[in-house]
Design a protein around this motif. Structure first.
Motif, PDB file in Angstrom:
ATOM      1  N   TYR A 167       0.843  -1.207   0.000  1.00 54.23           N
ATOM      2  CA  TYR A 167       0.000   0.000   0.000  1.00 54.23           C
ATOM      3  C   TYR A 167       0.876   1.254   0.000  1.00 54.23           C
ATOM      4  CZ  TYR A 167      -3.574   3.362   1.393  1.00 54.23           C
ATOM      5  OH  TYR A 167      -4.414   4.442   1.436  1.00 54.23           O
ATOM      6  N   ASN A 168       1.911   1.290   0.854  1.00 55.17           N
ATOM      7  CA  ASN A 168       2.798   2.443   0.913  1.00 55.17           C
ATOM      8  C   ASN A 168       3.548   2.648  -0.397  1.00 55.17           C
ATOM      9  OD1 ASN A 168       2.095   3.141   3.472  1.00 55.17           O
ATOM     10  ND2 ASN A 168       4.126   2.931   4.357  1.00 55.17           N
ATOM     11  N   PHE A 169       4.035   1.545  -0.975  1.00 58.85           N
ATOM     12  CA  PHE A 169       4.833   1.654  -2.194  1.00 58.85           C
ATOM     13  C   PHE A 169       3.981   1.948  -3.435  1.00 58.85           C
ATOM     14  CE2 PHE A 169       8.214  -0.923   0.089  1.00 58.85           C
ATOM     15  CZ  PHE A 169       9.058   0.159   0.235  1.00 58.85           C
ATOM     16  N   SER A 170       2.684   1.884  -3.291  1.00 57.02           N
ATOM     17  CA  SER A 170       1.807   2.254  -4.422  1.00 57.02           C
ATOM     18  C   SER A 170       1.273   3.677  -4.252  1.00 57.02           C
ATOM     19  CB  SER A 170       0.635   1.271  -4.533  1.00 57.02           C
ATOM     20  OG  SER A 170      -0.233   1.390  -3.411  1.00 57.02           O
ATOM     21  N   TYR A 171       1.751   4.401  -3.254  1.00 57.40           N
ATOM     22  CA  TYR A 171       1.214   5.722  -2.928  1.00 57.40           C
ATOM     23  C   TYR A 171       1.236   6.648  -4.138  1.00 57.40           C
ATOM     24  CZ  TYR A 171       0.671  10.277  -0.659  1.00 57.40           C
ATOM     25  OH  TYR A 171       0.232  11.517  -0.318  1.00 57.40           O
ATOM     26  N   TRP A 172       2.398   6.773  -4.784  1.00 57.37           N
ATOM     27  CA  TRP A 172       2.521   7.730  -5.887  1.00 57.37           C
ATOM     28  C   TRP A 172       1.743   7.282  -7.124  1.00 57.37           C
ATOM     29  CZ3 TRP A 172       3.487  12.118  -4.179  1.00 57.37           C
ATOM     30  CH2 TRP A 172       4.427  12.346  -3.155  1.00 57.37           C
ATOM     31  N   ARG A 173       1.645   5.975  -7.318  1.00 56.52           N
ATOM     32  CA  ARG A 173       0.862   5.479  -8.453  1.00 56.52           C
ATOM     33  C   ARG A 173      -0.611   5.818  -8.250  1.00 56.52           C
ATOM     34  NH1 ARG A 173      -1.849   0.971  -8.805  1.00 56.52           N
ATOM     35  NH2 ARG A 173      -0.731  -0.021  -7.082  1.00 56.52           N
ATOM     36  N   ARG A 174      -1.083   5.669  -7.010  1.00 56.19           N
ATOM     37  CA  ARG A 174      -2.488   6.002  -6.716  1.00 56.19           C
ATOM     38  C   ARG A 174      -2.748   7.493  -6.886  1.00 56.19           C
ATOM     39  NH1 ARG A 174      -1.359   3.338  -1.938  1.00 56.19           N
ATOM     40  NH2 ARG A 174      -2.063   5.146  -0.712  1.00 56.19           N
TER      41      ARG A 174
END
Length: 507
Positions: free
Chosen positions: A24-31
Motif C-alpha cells: 500500500y505504501n509503495f503504491s502511494y505515488w501510483r495512486r
C-alpha cells in the motif's frame, strides 16, 4: 498454552499484513498519479546508500537525473517505506524554502532526546517554535559587524597556519616541498578558529594534533560504518535511532563539550570581559533560565559544523587549484598584489576586496556543497491539511521533502561544463539569473546556514595564509578525478586529499 499451529498462523498473518502494508505504501505515488521512481521493497530508493556503495550526494544525483524525473518539476520517491518528494524545479524550491517557509520550517531529520541531548537540542535540528526563538537570539553573533570584531581572532590563527607550514621540513622535489593530507591539515586550522571565536579558548591543534578539541572533532566525523549508520538514521530513518542507539555526539565527546563549555562560561563570568561572541550569548541564555543541555548544545553544534564544513571547503579548493595551475597562479597573483598594497598585512577589507578569491570559493562550494541535500518536513497547522505545491501535487502533513543541492549545482542546464572547475562563471558579467538561483550551498530562506559569513571569512583567511608562502601540486597520491567517500553524509574525498605543498614566498 500456545501450540505450533497458532504460532505459524500468527507468523503467516504478520507477514501478510506487513506485505500489504508495504504494498500500500509503495503504491502511494501510483495512486496519486504522480511520476515516481520505482522503489526497492526493503530500502525504498536508498539501496545504494544504505549498502554504502554510494554517498548521499551521488544517490540523490542519480534520482535527480533518473529518466522518469528528467523532465519533471518533482518526482515521488520512497525513504525506505515512507513516501517522499524530490523537488527539481528552482521556482518550486524557492516556494518551499522561502515563500511558504512556515509550512516547511522543520527538518525531517531527528535525534534521540533521551540519550543525546546535545544532538537533539541544537539549532540545526530544533523544531518550531523553539528553533525560531533561538535563531533570532543567535543571529546577532553572525552579523557583518561581528565578523569585523572577530576578524583579528581568525587572522591570529591564520598566521599560526602560515607558521606551521613554514616549520614543516622539505623532503620532496629536491628540498622544495612536502606532502600532507589536506583535509586534516585544514581541520587543524578550523578547529583552532572555532575554539577561539566561539569559546575564547586556545585549542593549539597545529602544535598538538591530538589535543582534546581535535581528537573529539576527528571522532565525530571519522566516517566508519557505525557512524554511517548513525547519520543515515538521523536523516532518513528516525524510528531506527533507538534500535541502534544512534547519537550525534558520543558519550566521550559529550563529556568533553560539557566540561569545556562549562569552563569557558565560568571563566568569562569571572573575568567580566565582553567579547560579543557565542559565549556571551550563552551566558545571556543562562540568565534567561534556558536548560544547561540547550545552552551547551548550541556551542556543540557550532564547534562541529564550524570546523568540518570550512575545512572541507578549503581542502577541496586546494585540490582543485592543484589540478588547475592556471587558476592557482591567478589567485596567487591577486594575493601578492593585495599584500603588496598593504605591506603584507591581511585586513578585513583586503579579504573582502579579493574578487578572484571569492569566486574560487563560490565555485568550490558549487562543486562540493558540504551538505549535498536539504531535507524538510511538511508541517501544517491542521494535521489533516495538505500543502498544495502546484496544480497536481498535494503534500500531506509529515511527508519529507528533499532538495538535491549537489545534483542541481552540477546540472548542465544551469552551468556549462558543470564538472569542470571554472571560477570565472561567477564573475558578475558571466553570472546569469539561472546560475545565481541554482547555486545554494548554504541553503536559502529563513533556515539557511546561520554561520555563512563566519565560514566564508575563515576559509578566505585560511587560503590566503596558506598560499602566500606555498602552492599545491598534484603527486602520485592525488586523485585524478575526485571520488567521494560512500560512508560520508557530509561530502568528503574517498581516501583523503593528498598533494605536494611547495614552498614559494610571494613577498
Amino acid at each position: 498454552m500456545i501450540g505450533l499451529t497458532e504460532v505459524l498462523l500468527f507468523c503467516i498473518s504478520s507477514i501478510v499484513i506487513l506485505y500489504f502494508y508495504l504494498k500500500y505504501n509503495f503504491s502511494y505515488w501510483r495512486r496519486k498519479n504522480i511520476p515516481y521512481i520505482k522503489p526497492n521493497y526493503i530500502f525504498g530508493n536508498l539501496k545504494d546508500m544504505v549498502l554504502m556503495k554510494k554517498t548521499a550526494a551521488y544517490m540523490f544525483k542519480d534520482l535527480y537525473e533518473h529518466k522518469i524525473a528528467a523532465n519533471e518539476p518533482y518526482v515521488g520517491i520512497h525513504i525506505f517505506n515512507k513516501p517522499g518528494v524530490l523537488i527539481r524545479d528552482l521556482e518550486l524550491i524557492k516556494k518551499v524554502l522561502i515563500k511558504d517557509f512556515n509550512n516547511f520550517s522543520n527538518r525531517f531529520t531527528r535525534m534521540n532526546p533521551h540519550n543525546d541531548p546535545l544532538g537533539s537540542n541544537n539549532l540545526f535540528l530544533l523544531r518550531n517554535p523553539m528553533w525560531r526563538e533561538l535563531r533570532q537570539k543567535l543571529t546577532p553573533v553572525f552579523t557583518s559587524g561581528k565578523m569585523k570584531q572577530m576578524f583579528y581572532l581568525v587572522e591570529q590563527i591564520g598566521n599560526k597556519l602560515d607558521e606551521h607550514l613554514l616549520s614543516v621540513p622539505l623532503n620532496k622535489q629536491g628540498g622544495k616541498a612536502f606532502t600532507k593530507e589536506l583535509k586534516e591539515l585544514c581541520a587543524l586550522y578550523t578547529t583552532d578558529v572555532i575554539a577561539s571565536v566561539a569559546y575564547g579558548l586556545n585549542a593549539n591543534s597545529m602544535k598538538d594534533p591530538n589535543g582534546e578539541f581535535r581528537k573529539n572533532g576527528r571522532k565525530l566525523f571519522n566516517f566508519t560504518v557505525g557512524r554511517a549508520v548513525d547519520f543515515m538514521s538521523f536523516f532518513f530513518l528516525p524510528q531506527f535511532i533507538p534500535i541502534v542507539n544512534a547519537t550525534l555526539f558520543t558519550k566521550e565527546a559529550s563529556n568533553f563539550l560539557y566540561a569545556t563549555i562549562g569552563y569557558a562560561m565560568e571563566e568569562r563570568e569571572k573575568s567580566g570581559v565582553t567579547r560579543n561572541d557565542l559565549i556571551d550569548v550563552l551566558l545571556t541564555f543562562k540568565k534567561q533560565n534556558y536548560s544547561h543541555d540547550m545552552i551547551v548544545a548550541q556551542a556543540a553544534v557550532f564547534f562541529t559544523a564550524g570546523y568540518e564544513t570550512t575545512s572541507s571547503t578549503m581542502s577541496f579548493a586546494l585540490y582543485e587549484l592543484s589540478q588547475n595551475q592556471e587558476a592557482q597562479q591567478k589567485l596567487r597573483r591577486e594575493i601578492k598584489e593585495e599584500l603588496t598594497k598593504s605591506n603584507g598585512k591581511i585586513t578585513y577589507d583586503l579579504i573582502n576586496s579579493m574578487e578572484y578569491l571569492s569566486i574560487v570559493i563560490q565555485e568550490v562550494l558549487r562543486m562540493y556543497p558540504p551538505l549535498p541535500f536539504l531535507d524538510r518536513e511538511c508541517s501544517m497547522e491542521d494535521q489533516n491539511e495538505y500543502y498544495q505545491l502546484d496544480d497536481k501535487l498535494r503534500i500531506p502533513n509529515g511527508m519529507p521533502v528533499y532538495i538535491p543541492i549537489y545534483a542541481i549545482q552540477r546540472d548542465e542546464k544551469y552551468f556549462d561544463q558543470p564538472n569542470k572547475f571554472i571560477p570565472e562563471r561567477f564573475l558578475p558579467e558571466n553570472r546569469d539569473k539561472l546560475t545565481y538561483n541554482a547555486s545554494m550551498p548554504f541553503g536559502i530562506g529563513p533556515h539557511n546556514c546561520i554561520g555563512e559569513r563566519l565560514g566564508l571569512m575563515q576559509a578566505k583567511i585560511g587560503l590566503v595564509n596558506f598560499l602566500k608562502n606555498h602552492y599545491v601540486a598534484p603527486n602520485e597520491k592525488t586523485q585524478k578525478e575526485m571520488v567521494l567517500d560512500p560512508l560520508a553524509l557530509i561530502i568528503a574525498a574517498k581516501g583523503g586529499i593528498y598533494c605536494d605543498i611547495v614552498r614559494d614566498s610571494l613577498l
